[in-house]
Design a protein around this motif. Sequence first.
Motif, PDB file in Angstrom:
ATOM      1  N   PRO A 268       0.802  -1.230   0.000  1.00 50.91           N
ATOM      2  CA  PRO A 268       0.000   0.000   0.000  1.00 50.91           C
ATOM      3  C   PRO A 268       0.832   1.276   0.000  1.00 50.91           C
ATOM      4  O   PRO A 268       1.985   1.295   0.390  1.00 50.91           O
ATOM      5  CB  PRO A 268      -0.776  -0.115   1.302  1.00 50.91           C
ATOM      6  N   VAL A 269       0.197   2.325  -0.446  1.00 46.62           N
ATOM      7  CA  VAL A 269       0.675   3.694  -0.261  1.00 46.62           C
ATOM      8  C   VAL A 269      -0.410   4.382   0.553  1.00 46.62           C
ATOM      9  O   VAL A 269      -1.578   4.369   0.181  1.00 46.62           O
ATOM     10  CB  VAL A 269       0.864   4.413  -1.618  1.00 46.62           C
ATOM     11  N   LEU A 270      -0.022   4.950   1.679  1.00 43.19           N
ATOM     12  CA  LEU A 270      -1.002   5.608   2.546  1.00 43.19           C
ATOM     13  C   LEU A 270      -1.113   7.088   2.209  1.00 43.19           C
ATOM     14  O   LEU A 270      -0.123   7.747   1.920  1.00 43.19           O
ATOM     15  CB  LEU A 270      -0.612   5.450   4.016  1.00 43.19           C
ATOM     16  N   VAL A 271      -2.328   7.581   2.242  1.00 42.73           N
ATOM     17  CA  VAL A 271      -2.605   9.005   2.083  1.00 42.73           C
ATOM     18  C   VAL A 271      -3.174   9.471   3.416  1.00 42.73           C
ATOM     19  O   VAL A 271      -4.100   8.859   3.942  1.00 42.73           O
ATOM     20  CB  VAL A 271      -3.631   9.257   0.945  1.00 42.73           C
ATOM     21  N   ALA A 272      -2.619  10.521   3.974  1.00 42.55           N
ATOM     22  CA  ALA A 272      -3.065  11.016   5.270  1.00 42.55           C
ATOM     23  C   ALA A 272      -3.614  12.431   5.130  1.00 42.55           C
ATOM     24  O   ALA A 272      -3.177  13.199   4.270  1.00 42.55           O
ATOM     25  CB  ALA A 272      -1.906  11.012   6.259  1.00 42.55           C
ATOM     26  N   SER A 273      -4.576  12.747   5.967  1.00 43.36           N
ATOM     27  CA  SER A 273      -5.177  14.063   5.945  1.00 43.36           C
ATOM     28  C   SER A 273      -5.675  14.398   7.341  1.00 43.36           C
ATOM     29  O   SER A 273      -5.943  13.504   8.149  1.00 43.36           O
ATOM     30  CB  SER A 273      -6.349  14.083   4.961  1.00 43.36           C
ATOM     31  N   THR A 274      -5.799  15.663   7.618  1.00 44.38           N
ATOM     32  CA  THR A 274      -6.415  16.115   8.856  1.00 44.38           C
ATOM     33  C   THR A 274      -7.277  17.325   8.537  1.00 44.38           C
ATOM     34  O   THR A 274      -7.013  18.043   7.572  1.00 44.38           O
ATOM     35  CB  THR A 274      -5.348  16.449   9.923  1.00 44.38           C
TER      36      THR A 274
END
Length: 156
Positions: free
Chosen positions: A60-66
């Motif tokens: 996987p490649v993780l995409v993070a956001s807040t």
Amino acid sequence: MADKGRALTYAEAGVDIDAGNRMVELIRPLVRATARPGADAEIGGFGGLFDLKRAGFSDPVLVASTDGVGTKVKIAIETNQHATIGIDLVAMSVNDLVVQGAEPLFFLDYFACGKLSPEVGAQVVKGETTTWRDLQWGLLNEMQFCHVRTLQPMTS
């Protein structure tokens, strides 16, 4: 203000540990209802674990956001409808992920207030967890902080 050289206790600083514990008990079943492969949906610690392999990912490649709900907090206080903050918070965060083609897997929560009302806090988390449970995503960690001298209480 504390005397120089004397530390304040949480209670003297205005933090109600019992209210925090009460909120944890109110939201524990809500958080557990968001369990999914890879996320056990347990409250505790200062971080959450997500097992990508258990969730079925191999490379996987993780995409993070807040994100935050900003002025919607004022509306929630005025209307006494606090669950909507949680729903909006999830929606804003999910939107930031899906526009990049990412699959939302879990949610990290930070709940800050001026004076903790466990029932109000539980309503916010209920909005979050209902949304996550309906979409079969997991709430990975719930953090709550009481900023007595910097934030106003969440009451109308």
